[in-house]
Design a protein around this motif. Structure first.
Motif, mmCIF file in Angstrom:
data_model
loop_
_atom_site.group_PDB
_atom_site.id
_atom_site.type_symbol
_atom_site.label_atom_id
_atom_site.label_comp_id
_atom_site.label_asym_id
_atom_site.label_seq_id
_atom_site.Cartn_x
_atom_site.Cartn_y
_atom_site.Cartn_z
ATOM 1 N N SER A 20 -5.403 14.895 -2.750
ATOM 2 C CA SER A 20 -6.144 13.678 -2.364
ATOM 3 C C SER A 20 -7.384 13.410 -3.203
ATOM 4 O O SER A 20 -8.110 12.457 -2.917
ATOM 5 C CB SER A 20 -6.576 13.760 -0.902
ATOM 6 O OG SER A 20 -5.464 13.682 -0.066
ATOM 7 N N GLY B 245 -5.881 7.676 7.172
ATOM 8 C CA GLY B 245 -5.854 8.005 5.744
ATOM 9 C C GLY B 245 -6.243 9.465 5.567
ATOM 10 O O GLY B 245 -7.131 9.808 4.792
ATOM 11 N N CYS B 246 -5.529 10.331 6.285
ATOM 12 C CA CYS B 246 -5.906 11.765 6.354
ATOM 13 C C CYS B 246 -5.665 12.502 5.043
ATOM 14 O O CYS B 246 -6.215 13.581 4.833
ATOM 15 C CB CYS B 246 -5.124 12.457 7.471
ATOM 16 S SG CYS B 246 -3.325 12.414 7.216
ATOM 17 N N ASP C 279 0.913 2.451 8.320
ATOM 18 C CA ASP C 279 0.013 1.645 7.496
ATOM 19 C C ASP C 279 -1.116 1.162 8.404
ATOM 20 O O ASP C 279 -0.881 0.363 9.319
ATOM 21 C CB ASP C 279 0.803 0.463 6.918
ATOM 22 C CG ASP C 279 -0.077 -0.481 6.097
ATOM 23 O OD1 ASP C 279 -1.328 -0.319 6.115
ATOM 24 O OD2 ASP C 279 0.480 -1.376 5.449
ATOM 25 N N VAL D 68 -9.703 18.279 4.374
ATOM 26 C CA VAL D 68 -10.924 18.037 5.134
ATOM 27 C C VAL D 68 -10.636 18.083 6.638
ATOM 28 O O VAL D 68 -11.330 18.756 7.400
ATOM 29 C CB VAL D 68 -11.552 16.679 4.732
ATOM 30 C CG1 VAL D 68 -12.807 16.413 5.535
ATOM 31 C CG2 VAL D 68 -11.859 16.662 3.235
ATOM 32 N N PHE E 270 0.173 3.951 -2.969
ATOM 33 C CA PHE E 270 -0.419 5.269 -2.705
ATOM 34 C C PHE E 270 0.615 6.393 -2.862
ATOM 35 O O PHE E 270 0.267 7.500 -3.290
ATOM 36 C CB PHE E 270 -1.133 5.292 -1.351
ATOM 37 C CG PHE E 270 -2.410 4.499 -1.407
ATOM 38 C CD1 PHE E 270 -3.537 5.014 -2.048
ATOM 39 C CD2 PHE E 270 -2.487 3.207 -0.898
ATOM 40 C CE1 PHE E 270 -4.712 4.268 -2.157
ATOM 41 C CE2 PHE E 270 -3.652 2.449 -1.002
ATOM 42 C CZ PHE E 270 -4.767 2.993 -1.629
ATOM 43 N N TYR F 285 0.115 9.668 -5.555
ATOM 44 C CA TYR F 285 0.355 11.100 -5.313
ATOM 45 C C TYR F 285 1.433 11.635 -6.251
ATOM 46 O O TYR F 285 1.299 12.725 -6.796
ATOM 47 C CB TYR F 285 0.752 11.334 -3.840
ATOM 48 C CG TYR F 285 -0.432 11.360 -2.904
ATOM 49 C CD1 TYR F 285 -1.230 12.501 -2.790
ATOM 50 C CD2 TYR F 285 -0.776 10.247 -2.145
ATOM 51 C CE1 TYR F 285 -2.340 12.527 -1.936
ATOM 52 C CE2 TYR F 285 -1.877 10.270 -1.288
ATOM 53 C CZ TYR F 285 -2.653 11.411 -1.192
ATOM 54 O OH TYR F 285 -3.741 11.449 -0.358
ATOM 55 N N VAL G 232 0.840 -1.209 0.000
ATOM 56 C CA VAL G 232 0.000 0.000 0.000
ATOM 57 C C VAL G 232 0.871 1.254 0.000
ATOM 58 O O VAL G 232 0.539 2.233 -0.647
ATOM 59 C CB VAL G 232 -0.999 0.034 1.189
ATOM 60 C CG1 VAL G 232 -2.218 -0.792 0.927
ATOM 61 C CG2 VAL G 232 -0.362 -0.341 2.491
HETATM 62 C C1 LIG Z 1 -8.874 9.386 -1.292
HETATM 63 S S1 LIG Z 1 -7.719 9.772 -0.052
HETATM 64 C C2 LIG Z 1 -8.788 10.447 1.224
HETATM 65 C C3 LIG Z 1 -8.081 11.485 2.068
HETATM 66 C C4 LIG Z 1 -8.905 12.081 3.216
HETATM 67 N N1 LIG Z 1 -9.392 11.073 4.129
HETATM 68 C C5 LIG Z 1 -10.046 12.923 2.696
HETATM 69 O O1 LIG Z 1 -11.194 12.494 2.781
HETATM 70 O O2 LIG Z 1 -9.780 14.014 2.197
HETATM 71 C C6 LIG Z 1 -7.294 8.173 0.643
HETATM 72 C C7 LIG Z 1 -6.067 8.246 1.558
HETATM 73 O O3 LIG Z 1 -5.906 7.005 2.253
HETATM 74 C C8 LIG Z 1 -4.524 6.734 2.371
HETATM 75 N N2 LIG Z 1 -4.343 5.296 2.636
HETATM 76 C C9 LIG Z 1 -4.713 4.271 1.835
HETATM 77 N N3 LIG Z 1 -4.354 3.094 2.390
HETATM 78 C C10 LIG Z 1 -3.749 3.385 3.570
HETATM 79 C C11 LIG Z 1 -3.150 2.585 4.591
HETATM 80 N N4 LIG Z 1 -3.105 1.252 4.501
HETATM 81 N N5 LIG Z 1 -2.609 3.218 5.672
HETATM 82 C C12 LIG Z 1 -2.666 4.575 5.775
HETATM 83 N N6 LIG Z 1 -3.204 5.383 4.817
HETATM 84 C C13 LIG Z 1 -3.747 4.795 3.728
HETATM 85 C C14 LIG Z 1 -3.971 7.186 1.034
HETATM 86 O O4 LIG Z 1 -2.577 7.401 1.061
HETATM 87 C C15 LIG Z 1 -4.767 8.477 0.819
HETATM 88 O O5 LIG Z 1 -4.092 9.595 1.324
#
Ligand SMILES: C[S@@+](CC[C@H](N)C(=O)[O-])C[C@H]1O[C@@H](n2cnc3c(N)ncnc32)[C@H](O)[C@@H]1O
Length: 248
Positions: free
Chosen positions: A59, A91-92, A137, A97, A41, A45, A37
């Motif tokens: 994002s 997953g900020c 993660d 937001v 990801f 980006y 992951v």
């Molecule tokens: C579509 S973005 C949504 C960002 C934010 N939550 C928002 O709503 O604006 C999805 C985010 O989840 C993160 N993500 C995906 N899998 C993850 C994991 N296993 N651990 C941590 N972050 C993760 C990605 O890197 C990405 O920044």
């Protein structure tokens, strides 16, 4: 919801989703097979696969305020009415937001994401006494304590096995608010079709993450807000009770 065995759920859609992604993205498709992951990801980006200008850590359009505003209002209201003092945002992403939630709710905030350069940038630009970021993660690392856990538009990019791992990893939180891009029932072929982790969601193949349906089967306490999009799909925010560990 129809009771479809897990192995069928996972069988057809994986190749279907792969074929769809190849067709849609052609040579720019980033194949997640065999890649972690973090790698996938980070590459999303770096290549601006969710949009934004080259070099911008973006994002996606789902984080635009016009779309996120009802969520910010609903979460802020929940925080105020339940005396929440700290939140963790799994997953900020680029913090567009989360920043609004912090500003409106005045709460202690920890943003967690798997992409190192995103977390470094967020910490440098937005870190403060109230706000911090951690590169983890969420499927496997031990997560920081908080009164409330937010997961917004993250599970939709993960496989069903990874979603189970995240939910089990969140079992120590007493409150959980999850936001997913979903389809109305009449447009959904089947909820929770399996996909590989990556840029796409299940919506493109007529599915979506629905935690109250199999194979997750979790009790959703309430729908906090629905944001209808012009294409008929919905950004839905639900609240689950704490300890949402699911059977393996
Ligand atoms: C579509 S973005 C949504 C960002 C934010 N939550 C928002 O709503 O604006 C999805 C985010 O989840 C993160 N993500 C995906 N899998 C993850 C994991 N296993 N651990 C941590 N972050 C993760 C990605 O890197 C990405 O920044």
């Amino acid at each position: 919801m129809r009771r479809i065995p897990d192995w069928i759920r996972g069988l057809v859609p994986l190749w279907l989703a792969d074929a769809y992604r190849r067709l849609r993205h052609g040579r720019t498709w980033f194949d997640p097979r065999g890649r972690s992951v973090r790698i996938v990801f980070t590459e999303i980006y770096r290549r601006n696969l969710w949009g934004g200008h080259p070099g911008e850590l973006y994002s996606g359009p789902g984080s635009e305020l016009a779309v996120a505003e009802p969520y910010i209002r609903a979460v802020t209201e929940y925080i105020h009415s339940h005396g929440i003092r700290s939140v963790v945002d799994l997953g900020c992403g680029d913090f567009r937001v989360g920043r609004e939630v912090v500003a409106a709710a005045g709460v202690r905030y920890c943003g967690v994401d798997v992409v190192p350069e995103l977390i470094e940038r967020n910490q440098e630009a937005f870190g403060s006494e109230l706000v911090r970021f951690a590169c983890q993660d969420i499927t496997r690392d031990s997560l920081p304590p908080a009164d409330l856990c937010l997961i917004r538009q993250v599970l939709q990019h993960l496989s069903n096995a990874q979603i189970r791992a995240v939910l089990q990893n969140c079992s120590h939180y007493s409150g959980l608010i999850v936001t997913e891009h979903v389809l109305p029932e009449d447009k959904m072929i089947l909820p929770n079709l399996d996909i590989r982790h990556g840029v796409e969601t299940r919506v493109e193949i007529g599915s979506a993450v629905v935690l109250s349906a199999l194979p997750f089967d979790l009790p959703v306490v309430e729908v906090l807000c629905d944001v209808p999009l012009p294409d008929g799909s919905i950004i839905r925010t639900v609240r689950l009770n704490g300890s949402p560990a699911t059977p393996g």
